[in-house]
Design a protein around this motif. Structure first.
Motif, PDB file in Angstrom:
ATOM      1  N   ASN A  80      -7.181  -9.464  18.646  1.00  0.00           N
ATOM      2  CA  ASN A  80      -6.511 -10.755  18.476  1.00  0.00           C
ATOM      3  C   ASN A  80      -6.813 -11.431  17.144  1.00  0.00           C
ATOM      4  O   ASN A  80      -6.010 -12.225  16.659  1.00  0.00           O
ATOM      5  N   ALA A  81      -7.980 -11.112  16.549  1.00  0.00           N
ATOM      6  CA  ALA A  81      -8.379 -11.820  15.328  1.00  0.00           C
ATOM      7  C   ALA A  81      -7.316 -11.673  14.244  1.00  0.00           C
ATOM      8  O   ALA A  81      -6.831 -10.579  13.981  1.00  0.00           O
ATOM      9  N   GLY A  82      -6.957 -12.766  13.648  1.00  0.00           N
ATOM     10  CA  GLY A  82      -5.949 -12.707  12.593  1.00  0.00           C
ATOM     11  C   GLY A  82      -5.935 -13.982  11.785  1.00  0.00           C
ATOM     12  O   GLY A  82      -6.323 -15.048  12.259  1.00  0.00           O
ATOM     13  N   ILE A  83      -5.537 -13.846  10.538  1.00  0.00           N
ATOM     14  CA  ILE A  83      -5.401 -15.022   9.688  1.00  0.00           C
ATOM     15  C   ILE A  83      -4.030 -14.994   9.025  1.00  0.00           C
ATOM     16  O   ILE A  83      -3.406 -13.934   8.902  1.00  0.00           O
ATOM     17  N   ALA A  84      -3.581 -16.164   8.609  1.00  0.00           N
ATOM     18  CA  ALA A  84      -2.276 -16.266   7.951  1.00  0.00           C
ATOM     19  C   ALA A  84      -2.407 -17.153   6.726  1.00  0.00           C
ATOM     20  O   ALA A  84      -3.341 -17.956   6.620  1.00  0.00           O
ATOM     21  N   SER A  85      -1.493 -16.988   5.819  1.00  0.00           N
ATOM     22  CA  SER A  85      -1.438 -17.873   4.671  1.00  0.00           C
ATOM     23  C   SER A  85       0.005 -17.903   4.211  1.00  0.00           C
ATOM     24  O   SER A  85       0.572 -16.883   3.850  1.00  0.00           O
ATOM     25  N   MET A  86       0.615 -19.071   4.321  1.00  0.00           N
ATOM     26  CA  MET A  86       2.030 -19.173   3.974  1.00  0.00           C
ATOM     27  C   MET A  86       2.175 -19.621   2.523  1.00  0.00           C
ATOM     28  O   MET A  86       1.666 -20.665   2.139  1.00  0.00           O
ATOM     29  N   ASN A  87       2.881 -18.801   1.770  1.00  0.00           N
ATOM     30  CA  ASN A  87       3.116 -19.167   0.378  1.00  0.00           C
ATOM     31  C   ASN A  87       4.197 -18.261  -0.196  1.00  0.00           C
ATOM     32  O   ASN A  87       4.423 -17.152   0.295  1.00  0.00           O
ATOM     33  N   HIS A  88       4.842 -18.732  -1.235  1.00  0.00           N
ATOM     34  CA  HIS A  88       5.805 -17.889  -1.956  1.00  0.00           C
ATOM     35  C   HIS A  88       5.041 -16.744  -2.615  1.00  0.00           C
ATOM     36  O   HIS A  88       3.911 -16.944  -3.079  1.00  0.00           O
ATOM     37  N   CYS A  89       5.668 -15.561  -2.691  1.00  0.00           N
ATOM     38  CA  CYS A  89       4.938 -14.408  -3.249  1.00  0.00           C
ATOM     39  C   CYS A  89       4.504 -14.661  -4.691  1.00  0.00           C
ATOM     40  O   CYS A  89       3.454 -14.183  -5.132  1.00  0.00           O
ATOM     41  N   LEU A  90       5.271 -15.455  -5.433  1.00  0.00           N
ATOM     42  CA  LEU A  90       4.913 -15.716  -6.832  1.00  0.00           C
ATOM     43  C   LEU A  90       3.681 -16.606  -6.952  1.00  0.00           C
ATOM     44  O   LEU A  90       3.097 -16.726  -8.017  1.00  0.00           O
ATOM     45  N   LEU A  91       3.322 -17.216  -5.837  1.00  0.00           N
ATOM     46  CA  LEU A  91       2.162 -18.117  -5.841  1.00  0.00           C
ATOM     47  C   LEU A  91       1.028 -17.585  -4.960  1.00  0.00           C
ATOM     48  O   LEU A  91       0.143 -18.347  -4.556  1.00  0.00           O
ATOM     49  N   THR A  92       1.076 -16.300  -4.659  1.00  0.00           N
ATOM     50  CA  THR A  92       0.056 -15.728  -3.775  1.00  0.00           C
ATOM     51  C   THR A  92      -1.012 -14.997  -4.590  1.00  0.00           C
ATOM     52  O   THR A  92      -0.723 -13.955  -5.198  1.00  0.00           O
ATOM     53  N   PRO A  93      -2.241 -15.523  -4.614  1.00  0.00           N
ATOM     54  CA  PRO A  93      -3.322 -14.847  -5.357  1.00  0.00           C
ATOM     55  C   PRO A  93      -3.669 -13.515  -4.707  1.00  0.00           C
ATOM     56  O   PRO A  93      -3.534 -13.355  -3.485  1.00  0.00           O
ATOM     57  N   ILE A  94      -4.141 -12.577  -5.513  1.00  0.00           N
ATOM     58  CA  ILE A  94      -4.520 -11.262  -4.984  1.00  0.00           C
ATOM     59  C   ILE A  94      -5.637 -11.407  -3.953  1.00  0.00           C
ATOM     60  O   ILE A  94      -5.699 -10.666  -2.970  1.00  0.00           O
ATOM     61  N   GLU A 140      10.529 -15.781   5.113  1.00  0.00           N
ATOM     62  CA  GLU A 140      10.142 -16.150   3.744  1.00  0.00           C
ATOM     63  C   GLU A 140       8.828 -16.915   3.766  1.00  0.00           C
ATOM     64  O   GLU A 140       8.583 -17.714   4.669  1.00  0.00           O
ATOM     65  N   GLY A 141       8.016 -16.684   2.767  1.00  0.00           N
ATOM     66  CA  GLY A 141       6.741 -17.396   2.665  1.00  0.00           C
ATOM     67  C   GLY A 141       5.627 -16.735   3.461  1.00  0.00           C
ATOM     68  O   GLY A 141       4.502 -17.203   3.458  1.00  0.00           O
ATOM     69  N   GLU A 142       5.947 -15.663   4.168  1.00  0.00           N
ATOM     70  CA  GLU A 142       4.930 -15.013   4.997  1.00  0.00           C
ATOM     71  C   GLU A 142       4.813 -13.531   4.650  1.00  0.00           C
ATOM     72  O   GLU A 142       4.536 -12.709   5.522  1.00  0.00           O
ATOM     73  N   SER A 143       5.061 -13.207   3.386  1.00  0.00           N
ATOM     74  CA  SER A 143       5.121 -11.785   3.020  1.00  0.00           C
ATOM     75  C   SER A 143       3.833 -11.039   3.361  1.00  0.00           C
ATOM     76  O   SER A 143       3.875  -9.953   3.945  1.00  0.00           O
ATOM     77  N   MET A 144       2.690 -11.600   3.015  1.00  0.00           N
ATOM     78  CA  MET A 144       1.426 -10.897   3.250  1.00  0.00           C
ATOM     79  C   MET A 144       1.103 -10.820   4.739  1.00  0.00           C
ATOM     80  O   MET A 144       0.694  -9.774   5.246  1.00  0.00           O
ATOM     81  N   TYR A 145       1.301 -11.942   5.428  1.00  0.00           N
ATOM     82  CA  TYR A 145       1.033 -11.987   6.872  1.00  0.00           C
ATOM     83  C   TYR A 145       1.951 -11.008   7.609  1.00  0.00           C
ATOM     84  O   TYR A 145       1.492 -10.171   8.404  1.00  0.00           O
TER      85      TYR A 145
END
Lengths: 234, 102
Positions: A80-94, A140-145
């Motif tokens: 169940n463990a999970g994290i999210a971070s909503m952001n535009h891909c152009l503003l997503t730090p590595i 949109e905004g959830e590419s990494m998640y």
């Protein structure tokens, strides 16, 4: 198998749905082990907590050794463990991208690998991984998640094949937005826009998730593996 | 941790292999020896068998000697002379890992 004797491990139990799952399954007679990075500010009878980061290999192995010594078995894993971070891909730090993949994907893999080793002994196991509707909805905004959870889905489907010879099933439940910390920072209109695209236009409830988990973990579900159930009618 | 003897590790490996063969109903034409082919050409174990073997040996070493060995790392998989080819080869590989970790 008598469910009252089953040993279940749930990750990410400090709050939100993880905490609910602990309460739900201890009430139903399961022996529940759980973990989170920090100590929860609550206790629950029938529950044993480990302060473990799911992405820390040595920590996960130490936790599994402890479960093996005290319980002698593991029947069910709920990743169940999970994290999210909503952001535009152009503003997503590595660093954000790596953090999300480490917890959501690497963490799920580590728990799955070490749990399956314990389950193999009894040739029985039920593994449920958490997905998200953000994956099929391409939000949109959830590419990494969304991508990290897509990786979880694909891994689950491959591992369903690899673990079937050991009597272990692997499935995914993909919740819609639920009122938890994970979506607290998301603007209301964004959430509404997601709900408008569902067949059933409402926020999810914890009970919607346990309904699917209950099905996946039934002993009778030994022929159900590699499946993904998204909630809400995506 | 005191390094377990070669004999102790070889016995552990042999017992794990024997147990897997018993579970699978594999009949042996001759008793197991240190050089009986285990995996690879003419080996007793198929791919699922060797996965089971590796995990069982890792867990038994953890339980009996309180030591962590990783028998499935990339190095083992890519060795020309596979450590899984016989009981003797796997015993040597485990002893090497234990002495590195000591």
């Amino acid at each position: 198998m008598n469910p009252t004797q089953s040993v279940m491990l749930i990750t990410g139990t400090r709050k939100g749905i993880g905490k609910f799952l602990v309460e739900y399954y201890t009430q139903r007679g399961y022996l529940v082990e759980g973990c989170s990075r920090e100590t929860p500010d609550w206790t629950c009878q029938g529950y044993h907590h480990h302060c473990t980061d799911v992405a820390d290999e040595a920590g996960v192995q130490a936790m599994m050794n402890d479960i093996r010594k005290r319980q002698g078995r593991l029947d069910i894993l709920i990743n169940n463990a999970g994290i999210a971070s909503m952001n535009h891909c152009l503003l997503t730090p590595i660093a954000t991208a790596e953090r999300i993949f480490r917890t959501n994907f690497i963490g799920s893999f580590l728990l799955l690998r070490e749990s399956a080793k314990l389950m193999k002994k009894n040739r029985y196991g039920r593994i449920v991984n958490m997905g998200t509707v953000a994956t099929p909805m391409k939000l949109e905004g959830e590419s990494m998640y969304a991508a990290s959870k897509a990786a979880v889905v694909n891994m689950t489907q491959v591992l369903a094949h690899e673990l079937a010879p050991f009597g272990v099933t692997c499935n995914v439940v993909g919740p819609t937005p639920i009122e938890t910390d994970l979506i607290r920072g998301v603007p209301k209109q964004k959430i509404q826009a997601i709900l408008d695209r569902l067949a059933v236009k409402r926020l999810g409830h914890f009970e919607d998730v346990t309904n699917v988990i209950d099905f996946f973990i039934r002993p009778e579900s030994d022929y159900i593996t590699g499946q993904v159930v998204y909630l809400g009618g995506v | 941790m005191t390094q377990p003897s070669r004999e102790a590790i070889q016995t552990l490996v042999t017992q794990c292999l024997q147990e897997i063969l018993n579970q699978r109903g594999t009949e042996l034409s001759a008793p197991l020896t240190a050089d009986t082919p285990m995996f690879g050409t003419g080996g007793l174990l198929d791919s699922i068998g060797i996965v089971t073997m590796i995990v069982d040996v890792e867990q038994t070493i953890a339980a009996e000697f309180n030591a962590t060995v990783s028998l499935a790392d990339d190095r083992a998989m890519s060795q020309r002379n596979s450590p899984y080819r016989s009981i003797s080869a796997l015993t040597d590989y485990i002893l090497g890992q234990l002495s590195e970790g000591a």
